[in-house]
Design an enzyme around this catalytic site. Structure first.
Site, PDB file in Angstrom:
ATOM      1  N   SER A 108      33.428  45.403  31.133  1.00  0.00           N
ATOM      2  CA  SER A 108      33.660  43.956  31.011  1.00  0.00           C
ATOM      3  C   SER A 108      32.447  43.201  31.528  1.00  0.00           C
ATOM      4  O   SER A 108      31.698  43.683  32.367  1.00  0.00           O
ATOM      5  CB  SER A 108      34.880  43.552  31.835  1.00  0.00           C
ATOM      6  OG  SER A 108      34.933  42.145  31.934  1.00  0.00           O
ATOM      7  N   SER A 109      32.287  41.978  31.042  1.00  0.00           N
ATOM      8  CA  SER A 109      31.152  41.145  31.480  1.00  0.00           C
ATOM      9  C   SER A 109      31.290  40.741  32.947  1.00  0.00           C
ATOM     10  O   SER A 109      30.337  40.301  33.568  1.00  0.00           O
ATOM     11  CB  SER A 109      31.085  39.873  30.630  1.00  0.00           C
ATOM     12  OG  SER A 109      32.320  39.162  30.738  1.00  0.00           O
ATOM     13  N   CYS A 110      32.495  40.925  33.510  1.00  0.00           N
ATOM     14  CA  CYS A 110      32.689  40.503  34.904  1.00  0.00           C
ATOM     15  C   CYS A 110      32.025  41.455  35.892  1.00  0.00           C
ATOM     16  O   CYS A 110      32.059  41.234  37.095  1.00  0.00           O
ATOM     17  CB  CYS A 110      34.169  40.400  35.220  1.00  0.00           C
ATOM     18  SG  CYS A 110      34.943  42.003  35.257  1.00  0.00           S
ATOM     19  N   TYR A 137      38.941  44.146  39.806  1.00  0.00           N
ATOM     20  CA  TYR A 137      38.826  44.635  38.409  1.00  0.00           C
ATOM     21  C   TYR A 137      37.374  44.982  38.095  1.00  0.00           C
ATOM     22  O   TYR A 137      37.086  46.025  37.504  1.00  0.00           O
ATOM     23  CB  TYR A 137      39.332  43.521  37.513  1.00  0.00           C
ATOM     24  CG  TYR A 137      39.194  43.667  36.020  1.00  0.00           C
ATOM     25  CD1 TYR A 137      38.270  42.888  35.328  1.00  0.00           C
ATOM     26  CD2 TYR A 137      40.008  44.529  35.280  1.00  0.00           C
ATOM     27  CE1 TYR A 137      38.158  42.963  33.950  1.00  0.00           C
ATOM     28  CE2 TYR A 137      39.907  44.591  33.900  1.00  0.00           C
ATOM     29  CZ  TYR A 137      38.983  43.811  33.242  1.00  0.00           C
ATOM     30  OH  TYR A 137      38.873  43.890  31.858  1.00  0.00           O
ATOM     31  N   LYS A 141      35.598  48.469  36.946  1.00  0.00           N
ATOM     32  CA  LYS A 141      34.798  48.587  35.720  1.00  0.00           C
ATOM     33  C   LYS A 141      33.395  49.140  36.014  1.00  0.00           C
ATOM     34  O   LYS A 141      32.834  49.892  35.215  1.00  0.00           O
ATOM     35  CB  LYS A 141      34.718  47.227  35.031  1.00  0.00           C
ATOM     36  CG  LYS A 141      36.024  46.788  34.402  1.00  0.00           C
ATOM     37  CD  LYS A 141      36.437  47.755  33.295  1.00  0.00           C
ATOM     38  CE  LYS A 141      37.707  47.359  32.612  1.00  0.00           C
ATOM     39  NZ  LYS A 141      38.082  48.300  31.542  1.00  0.00           N
ATOM     40  N   HIS A 180      44.389  35.569  28.907  1.00  0.00           N
ATOM     41  CA  HIS A 180      43.072  34.945  28.995  1.00  0.00           C
ATOM     42  C   HIS A 180      43.147  33.530  28.447  1.00  0.00           C
ATOM     43  O   HIS A 180      44.138  33.139  27.812  1.00  0.00           O
ATOM     44  CB  HIS A 180      42.051  35.778  28.213  1.00  0.00           C
ATOM     45  CG  HIS A 180      41.684  37.057  28.889  1.00  0.00           C
ATOM     46  ND1 HIS A 180      42.155  38.283  28.484  1.00  0.00           N
ATOM     47  CD2 HIS A 180      40.913  37.309  29.978  1.00  0.00           C
ATOM     48  CE1 HIS A 180      41.676  39.230  29.268  1.00  0.00           C
ATOM     49  NE2 HIS A 180      40.918  38.674  30.180  1.00  0.00           N
TER      50      HIS A 180
END
Ligand SMILES: NC(=O)C1=CN([C@@H]2O[C@H](COP(=O)(O)OP(=O)(O)OC[C@H]3O[C@@H](n4cnc5c(N)ncnc54)[C@H](OP(=O)(O)O)[C@@H]3O)[C@@H](O)[C@H]2O)C=CC1
Ligand SMILES: C[C@H]1O[C@H](OP(=O)(O)OP(=O)(O)OC[C@H]2O[C@@H](n3cnc4c(=O)[nH]c(N)nc43)[C@H](O)[C@@H]2O)[C@@H](O)[C@@H](O)C1=O
Length: 322
Positions: A108-110, A137, A141, A180
């Site tokens: 994920s971009s997070c 999270y 990831k 989301h």
């Protein structure tokens, strides 16, 4: 070739399965293996070991995860870090133990720091502190990336990681609180337009910027990366940077998104903001030049994707996962 798609009933897993089914229908020699969550709980090490030893797929695509928006991440941090770490460790280790040579997992971009130059390059990983609302999270990831990288380095397997930006489209989660932003706003504006309410409130200031990629583009990018020759994948992901960003390359503010959703749902009332709700990261635009250099770019615009997703929402309202 036997391909196991973990999370095939999810938004991304479903899109990937649809593309693979199309390839199979076009004559590719594919055996597509799936299990529902009820059939195989991926947080159970024994169950995943038994499954992998029995099935021994040639390729694994990991699109199963505990997923949710900013409120869900902020409310259930233990679930997000525990379940995602367990799913990744079980799938990646048991795939290796069962002789699986090729795997693709979705991060994920997070994973990138809260305050990092935009657009965010792959080498920004682990250069700063993470966004607090989804740090558990994000840690899970990042662990997924490091698991694949470590098994590649120690055991010579070819386990690849793609980092998606915010995704949306058919099969999304439209839960009023845990979803989301894009699906949440589609549902809220639709219900307001249908009931004649003249005001819709969005969370936060409306100022954060977000990049959105349609899930069919994500599925195509996932298979594009999976199919890359190993030498090309390795050349574009230096040994310590074993992941590739996938995004549309453009972002909009949450308020601009809300205005687009209002137009699509024919809502004509007022849009107000709720500053008591968290904004999260103010911007997280991905640098997608590495994937572009290898020949893939997003094709579905947010305008077209939003309209198509609203149509899917209208046709599937009775089947929502709440
Ligand atoms: N959606 C987005 O905006 C983004 C998603 N991603 C990543 O993409 C991937 C797919 O996300 P998305 O499709 O949106 O998520 P979904 O929630 O739509 O799908 C996740 C799937 O995983 C399954 N699953 C969850 N936990 C378990 C478990 N313990 N055992 C077996 N199956 C399980 C779910 O099954 P069930 O529902 O039955 O529990 C569901 O089918 C994830 O890795 C996510 O982190 C990355 C960036 C953005
Ligand atoms: C994909 C990505 O998704 C998550 O990160 P996020 O992008 O911050 O999450 P989000 O989509 O929920 O919010 C985006 C923005 O939108 C604003 N917002 C307004 N109104 C609503 C609203 O009604 N719902 C939601 N959810 N957000 C709203 C909200 O205040 C925030 O500013 C993490 O899972 C992260 O780990 C991750 O991987």
């Amino acid at each position: 070739m036997k391909i196991y798609i973990a999370g095939h009933r999810g938004m991304v897993g479903g899109a990937i399965l649809r593309r693979l089914e199309a390839r199979k229908a076009a004559g590719e020699d594919l055996s597509l293996l799936t299990r529902t969550h009820a059939e195989l709980d991926l947080t159970s090490q024994q169950a995943v070991q038994d499954f992998m030893q029995a099935e021994r797929p040639d390729v694994v695509i990991l699109a199963a995860a505990k997923v949710g928006g900013i409120h869900a991440n902020n409310t259930y941090p233990a679930d997000f870090i525990y379940e995602n770490l367990m799913i990744e460790c079980n799938i990646i280790h048991q795939a290796f133990a069962a002789g699986v040579k090729r795997l693709l997992q979705l991060g994920s971009s997070c994973i990138y720091p809260k305050a990092v130059p935009q657009p965010m390059r792959e080498d920004a990983l682990l250069t700063g502190t993470l966004e607090p609302t989804n740090e558990p999270y994000a840690i899970a990831k990042i662990a997924g990336i490091k698991l694949c990288e470590s098994y590649n380095r120690q055991h010579g397997v070819d386990y690849r990681s793609v980092m998606p930006t915010n995704l949306y489209g058919p099969g999304d989660n439209f839960h009023p609180e845990n979803s989301h932003v894009l699906p949440a706003l589609i549902r809220r504006f639709h219900e307001a337009a249908q009931s004649g309410v003249d005001e819709v409130t969005i969370w936060g200031s409306g100022k954060p910027m977000r990049e959105f990629l349609h899930v069919d583009d994500m599925a195509e990018a996932s298979l594009f990366v999976l199919d890359l020759p190993k030498a090309e994948y390795d050349a574009n992901t230096q040994p310590m940077l074993s992941h590739i960003n996938v995004g549309s390359g453009t972002d909009v503010s949450i308020l601009e998104l809300a205005q687009m959703v209002a137009a699509v749902t024919d809502f004509t009332g007022r849009i107000t903001t709720d500053p008591t709700k968290p904004d999260g990261t103010m911007r997280k635009l991905m640098d997608v030049s590495r994937l572009a250099r290898m020949g893939w770019q997003a094709r579905i615009t947010l305008e077209a994707g939003l309209a198509e997703t609203y149509d899917w929402f209208l046709a599937n309202q009775t089947t929502f996962r709440n």
